[in-house]
Design a protein around this motif. Structure first.
Motif, PDB file in Angstrom:
ATOM      1  N   ASN A  28      -5.034  24.944 -73.656  1.00  0.00           N
ATOM      2  CA  ASN A  28      -6.337  25.194 -73.199  1.00  0.00           C
ATOM      3  C   ASN A  28      -6.453  24.822 -72.110  1.00  0.00           C
ATOM      4  O   ASN A  28      -7.629  24.629 -71.681  1.00  0.00           O
ATOM      5  CB  ASN A  28      -7.218  24.747 -74.282  1.00  0.00           C
ATOM      6  CG  ASN A  28      -7.338  25.294 -75.879  1.00  0.00           C
ATOM      7  OD1 ASN A  28      -7.430  26.445 -76.065  1.00  0.00           O
ATOM      8  ND2 ASN A  28      -7.024  24.237 -76.702  1.00  0.00           N
ATOM      9  N   CYS A  57     -17.037  15.764 -65.712  1.00  0.00           N
ATOM     10  CA  CYS A  57     -16.385  16.987 -66.032  1.00  0.00           C
ATOM     11  C   CYS A  57     -15.131  16.995 -65.211  1.00  0.00           C
ATOM     12  O   CYS A  57     -14.171  17.398 -65.648  1.00  0.00           O
ATOM     13  CB  CYS A  57     -17.096  18.079 -66.069  1.00  0.00           C
ATOM     14  SG  CYS A  57     -18.421  17.953 -67.479  1.00  0.00           S
ATOM     15  N   THR A 107     -22.487  23.526 -72.877  1.00  0.00           N
ATOM     16  CA  THR A 107     -22.433  25.164 -73.290  1.00  0.00           C
ATOM     17  C   THR A 107     -23.090  25.359 -74.620  1.00  0.00           C
ATOM     18  O   THR A 107     -24.001  26.024 -74.933  1.00  0.00           O
ATOM     19  CB  THR A 107     -21.350  25.901 -72.751  1.00  0.00           C
ATOM     20  OG1 THR A 107     -21.277  25.528 -71.424  1.00  0.00           O
ATOM     21  CG2 THR A 107     -21.608  27.486 -72.887  1.00  0.00           C
ATOM     22  N   SER A 145     -13.999  19.304 -71.887  1.00  0.00           N
ATOM     23  CA  SER A 145     -14.614  19.578 -72.999  1.00  0.00           C
ATOM     24  C   SER A 145     -16.179  19.122 -73.200  1.00  0.00           C
ATOM     25  O   SER A 145     -16.758  19.745 -73.840  1.00  0.00           O
ATOM     26  CB  SER A 145     -13.911  18.438 -73.889  1.00  0.00           C
ATOM     27  OG  SER A 145     -12.467  18.793 -74.378  1.00  0.00           O
ATOM     28  N   TYR A 159     -16.280  20.866 -85.467  1.00  0.00           N
ATOM     29  CA  TYR A 159     -15.900  20.873 -84.012  1.00  0.00           C
ATOM     30  C   TYR A 159     -14.976  19.730 -83.788  1.00  0.00           C
ATOM     31  O   TYR A 159     -15.328  18.664 -83.886  1.00  0.00           O
ATOM     32  CB  TYR A 159     -17.052  20.943 -83.083  1.00  0.00           C
ATOM     33  CG  TYR A 159     -18.097  22.087 -83.283  1.00  0.00           C
ATOM     34  CD1 TYR A 159     -17.863  23.280 -82.841  1.00  0.00           C
ATOM     35  CD2 TYR A 159     -19.281  21.699 -84.118  1.00  0.00           C
ATOM     36  CE1 TYR A 159     -18.786  24.300 -83.048  1.00  0.00           C
ATOM     37  CE2 TYR A 159     -20.102  23.059 -84.362  1.00  0.00           C
ATOM     38  CZ  TYR A 159     -19.647  24.161 -83.759  1.00  0.00           C
ATOM     39  OH  TYR A 159     -20.873  25.164 -83.902  1.00  0.00           O
ATOM     40  N   LYS A 198     -18.053  20.146 -70.619  1.00  0.00           N
ATOM     41  CA  LYS A 198     -18.709  21.211 -70.353  1.00  0.00           C
ATOM     42  C   LYS A 198     -18.881  22.239 -71.533  1.00  0.00           C
ATOM     43  O   LYS A 198     -19.668  22.975 -71.488  1.00  0.00           O
ATOM     44  CB  LYS A 198     -17.953  21.596 -69.149  1.00  0.00           C
ATOM     45  CG  LYS A 198     -18.996  23.033 -68.337  1.00  0.00           C
ATOM     46  CD  LYS A 198     -18.600  23.148 -66.896  1.00  0.00           C
ATOM     47  CE  LYS A 198     -19.146  22.184 -65.970  1.00  0.00           C
ATOM     48  NZ  LYS A 198     -18.984  22.368 -64.570  1.00  0.00           N
ATOM     49  N   GLN A 199     -17.842  22.372 -72.052  1.00  0.00           N
ATOM     50  CA  GLN A 199     -17.860  23.283 -73.651  1.00  0.00           C
ATOM     51  C   GLN A 199     -19.083  22.811 -74.424  1.00  0.00           C
ATOM     52  O   GLN A 199     -19.729  23.797 -74.881  1.00  0.00           O
ATOM     53  CB  GLN A 199     -16.167  23.144 -74.156  1.00  0.00           C
ATOM     54  CG  GLN A 199     -15.430  23.893 -73.254  1.00  0.00           C
ATOM     55  CD  GLN A 199     -14.107  23.794 -74.191  1.00  0.00           C
ATOM     56  OE1 GLN A 199     -13.856  24.448 -75.191  1.00  0.00           O
ATOM     57  NE2 GLN A 199     -13.006  23.172 -73.498  1.00  0.00           N
ATOM     58  N   ILE A 215     -12.077  22.269 -79.626  1.00  0.00           N
ATOM     59  CA  ILE A 215     -12.759  22.122 -78.161  1.00  0.00           C
ATOM     60  C   ILE A 215     -11.837  21.236 -77.411  1.00  0.00           C
ATOM     61  O   ILE A 215     -11.749  20.025 -77.913  1.00  0.00           O
ATOM     62  CB  ILE A 215     -14.146  21.341 -78.286  1.00  0.00           C
ATOM     63  CG1 ILE A 215     -15.086  22.457 -78.766  1.00  0.00           C
ATOM     64  CG2 ILE A 215     -14.699  21.248 -76.903  1.00  0.00           C
ATOM     65  CD1 ILE A 215     -16.454  22.069 -79.003  1.00  0.00           C
ATOM     66  N   MET A 256      -9.209  26.054 -69.872  1.00  0.00           N
ATOM     67  CA  MET A 256     -10.743  26.154 -70.102  1.00  0.00           C
ATOM     68  C   MET A 256     -11.549  25.015 -69.395  1.00  0.00           C
ATOM     69  O   MET A 256     -10.873  24.291 -68.721  1.00  0.00           O
ATOM     70  CB  MET A 256     -10.904  25.904 -71.644  1.00  0.00           C
ATOM     71  CG  MET A 256     -10.237  26.935 -72.659  1.00  0.00           C
ATOM     72  SD  MET A 256     -11.271  28.176 -72.662  1.00  0.00           S
ATOM     73  CE  MET A 256     -12.750  27.831 -73.622  1.00  0.00           C
ATOM     74  N   HIS A 292      -9.275  20.952 -73.418  1.00  0.00           N
ATOM     75  CA  HIS A 292      -8.826  21.754 -72.069  1.00  0.00           C
ATOM     76  C   HIS A 292      -7.541  21.108 -71.712  1.00  0.00           C
ATOM     77  O   HIS A 292      -7.218  21.129 -70.712  1.00  0.00           O
ATOM     78  CB  HIS A 292      -9.948  21.300 -70.872  1.00  0.00           C
ATOM     79  CG  HIS A 292     -10.256  20.260 -70.716  1.00  0.00           C
ATOM     80  ND1 HIS A 292      -9.550  19.337 -69.501  1.00  0.00           N
ATOM     81  CD2 HIS A 292     -10.821  18.911 -71.391  1.00  0.00           C
ATOM     82  CE1 HIS A 292     -10.046  18.013 -69.759  1.00  0.00           C
ATOM     83  NE2 HIS A 292     -10.903  17.733 -70.566  1.00  0.00           N
TER      84      HIS A 292
END
Length: 682
Positions: free
Chosen positions: A78, A104, A90, A84, A55, A86-87, A72, A81, A74
């Motif tokens: 991206n 975030c 999740t 990062s 990752y 928050k990704q 990963i 999205m 944003h």
């Protein structure tokens, strides 16, 4: 897979530090080279033969990534999205804390993102401080940032520190949008992201040479070392030229009708500048002469127009689901001889093109005080998170002991709110123009069941408020003025709005001039009718007193109002006349005039009846006194006869008996008669 995974950390900031803390708490495998912004995948090339899932977190893919690699990020492609952090949360099934949610938001949408989560200033300051510390910002950098702001005379700022985040934190609170640059790099903040990207492409800047993030109105920067200082300065000059031609997406006028006491007029007008009517051919040709005489005035007996320059062209921010940045083009005040005024805010939107933004701007920008208070949820009803105008910020905060509405700080910045009363309710009237070619085309086909058109007309910022399609159709047809439907211009009128949605800029000037004048009159008439009705009610409560003078004064002022402002027609133009008549019907002005006429007539009848009753009572008293005078007139006549007789027959000059007789007559007849007579005539 997570247990066998490898996480490669990108440039160090608060978000990356937080991700690292989560990975360590879960004892997951990661590599961190303490890189700065612009970290590349090649920085970790020795780890790319890892057996499990890799990752890469916010790493620029400058080399070919292996098949087992997952990006990963944003930023860049991206940018749509989640952050990062928050990704990662999740992916790992981690629930983020309040502090982590703010981190975030900070990384995705900067300070505006945290404000959208209703962050306090303390939370914002703490998050920004931690983020800058993680990036290596020192006190020296903070001092250089302050020096940069002191020497800047516009929103284009030469940053004396290479850590732009320190300078940006200061520039954010001073500018809607701004540009930071130095000899080797440049970043655009707060502009429409796609517009900046398109601009850079027109300037032949390669897509791999710039980065962007922060959502639709975030930041776009050219990587360090790509351009020389001269190239950066030329780029900024070209951008300024482009800005001058920028499209206006929408225009919003918020109008607050209010009542005041004549004795407070001087206090209300303090710091306002009287502005004579600026001749406008289109307005002169549009309206009848009698309308012009009442509305296009110098400082005379009917109305006057005032402005305040201090906030002109300042930023005006409305925050609900996100932060909407507008330009306050002007603030003006209209004062009428009916002791009614109208405060107007004129806002220009060049940055938010989507319908959701327009709806929220209209719905939440018009709020004067909370419609209701939900103490349990600690919410102020249908209000924005905050409205900010220059140094003035209103967050609509309340306490559980609050029992009376308090006008917002935005209104307080212009008027002594303790001396005025909002004439309608908790919302200002909205005049709004919105240019949207796509929706205008849809409305050409069928507007009667178009949800967004209904929401726009009825100012539904939280979603459509009618849940019956037949009722929606009926209300939409009643509120819509569709004369120019096939030309792509639709107008809507409700009791709290006048809106136009078009596929071109053409109707905008009409909304700013003729229609603004029309609705200034209509709102004044409506507010004045309410004020007169309140006066009638107040007078009626004092009917045990003599109200004749109050009724006479009220009636005189009402007649002057009707003659000066209540017009059946204000323009010979078909469209203007049709809109005016439609507005009178929707605002129920004709009904209210008839009701007020009846109320005042009833007061007049009462005063006349009381006047006749009083006259009758006075006549009865007079007649009774005259009868008493006649009754006792005989007594006085008898007295005069007796005195006359004795005066002729009592001894001669110097006779003492004569004066004794006079005294006896006075005591026996004249004095009692006088006393009785005096009592009767009282």
């Amino acid at each position: 897979m997570k247990e066998n995974g490898l996480f490669l950390l990108g440039g160090c900031d608060l978000e990356m530090v937080t991700i690292k803390e989560i990975l360590e708490s879960l004892k997951l495998n990661y590599k961190d080279k303490n890189l700065s912004w612009g970290a590349k995948l090649s920085d970790y090339k020795e780890f790319l033969d890892f057996d499990g899932m890799i990752y890469g977190i916010e790493l620029f893919a400058d080399i070919q990534a292996p098949q087992n690699y997952k990006e990963i990020d944003h930023h860049g492609k991206n940018f749509h999205m989640p952050s990062s952090l928050k990704q990662i949360a999740t992916l790992l099934g981690v629930t983020l804390s309040r502090e982590q949610e703010l981190i975030c938001a900070n990384d995705s949408n900067y300070i505006a993102g945290m404000k959208a989560l209703c962050a306090t200033q303390t939370e914002i300051d703490a998050t920004r401080k931690a983020d800058k510390e993680a990036q290596g910002v020192t006190q020296e950098d903070e001092d250089l940032a302050k020096a940069s702001m002191q020497t800047a005379d516009s929103n284009i700022i030469f940053s004396k520190t290479p850590h732009f985040s320190a300078t940006s934190d200061l520039a954010y609170f001073k500018n809607d949008n701004y540009i930071l640059y130095n000899e080797t790099k440049v970043v655009f903040y707060g502009y429409k992201t796609q517009a900046i990207i398109n601009f850079l492409k027109t300037q032949k800047v390669d897509e791999n040479s710039f980065y962007y993030g922060g959502g639709g109105f975030g930041f776009v920067g050219i990587k360090e070392g790509i351009c020389t200082k001269e190239e950066i300065e030329n780029l900024i000059k070209e951008f300024e030229k482009m800005q001058e031609q920028e499209t206006i997406y929408s225009y919003h006028t918020f109008m607050l009708p209010f009542k005041f006491d004549k004795t407070d007029k001087e206090a209300i007008l303090k710091d306002w500048t009287f502005e004579p009517y600026k001749e406008n051919y289109n307005e002169r040709a549009y309206f009848h002469t009698f309308f012009q005489e009442s509305m296009f005035t110098t400082e005379n007996k009917t109305s006057a127009f005032y402005t305040k320059q201090a906030y002109k062209n300042s930023k005006y921010i409305i925050c609900k689901s996100e932060e909407y940045k507008l330009t306050l083009k002007s603030v003006n005040l209209r004062m009428f001889n009916t002791d009614v005024g109208i405060l107007s805010f004129h806002l220009e939107n060049k940055t938010h093109p989507d319908m959701k933004a327009i709806l929220e701007i209209n719905d939440f920008g018009r709020r004067v005080y909370p419609e209701y208070l939900d103490y349990e949820k600690e919410l102020c009803g249908l209000v924005p998170n905050y409205i900010k105008m220059g140094d003035v910020e209103e967050r609509f905060e309340f306490n559980e002991n609050q029992v009376k509405p308090k006008l917002s700080k935005i209104i307080q910045a212009f008027l002594p709110t303790e001396k005025i009363t909002a004439a309608v309710d908790d919302r200002m009237f909205v005049i709004s123009f919105y240019k949207n070619e796509k929706i205008a085309q849809e409305l050409k086909n069928d507007y009667t069941r178009h949800d967004k058109w209904y929401e726009y007309m009825f100012i539904d910022g939280n979603g459509i408020t009618v849940q019956n399609k037949e009722m929606q159709k009926e209300l939409t047809q009643k509120a819509t003025y569709a004369r120019w439907q096939n030309y792509g211009s639709m107008y809507g009128l409700t009791k709290y709005s006048f809106v136009c949605l078009a596929d071109s800029d053409f109707p905008l000037k009409h909304m700013q001039t003729m229609y603004f004048q029309m609705f200034s009159l209509l709102l004044m008439v409506r507010a004045s009718l309410l004020k007169f009705s309140y006066e009638v009610s107040t007078i009626a409560d004092d009917m045990d007193k003599d109200i004749s003078q109050d009724v006479s004064s009220l009636y005189k002022r009402y007649i002057q109002f009707v003659n000066n402002f209540y017009f059946r027609e204000i323009t010979p133009k078909d469209q203007g006349l049709e809109l005016y008549e439609k507005a009178i019907d929707i605002l129920k002005i004709e009904r209210d005039v008839k009701d007020l006429d009846a109320e005042i007539e009833e007061l007049h009848k009462y005063v006349e009846l009381e006047s006749r009753k009083k006259a009758d009572e006075e006549n009865k008293i007079i007649n009774k006194k005259l009868a008493q005078i006649q009754k006792y007139g005989g007594v006085m006549m008898f007295v005069s006869v007796v005195t006359g007789f004795f005066g002729m027959n009592v001894g001669g000059e110097g006779d003492l008996s004569k004066w004794i007789v006079y005294l006896l007559v006075f005591l026996a007849f004249i004095l009692p008669a006088f006393v009785i007579f005096k009592k009767q005539i009282k």
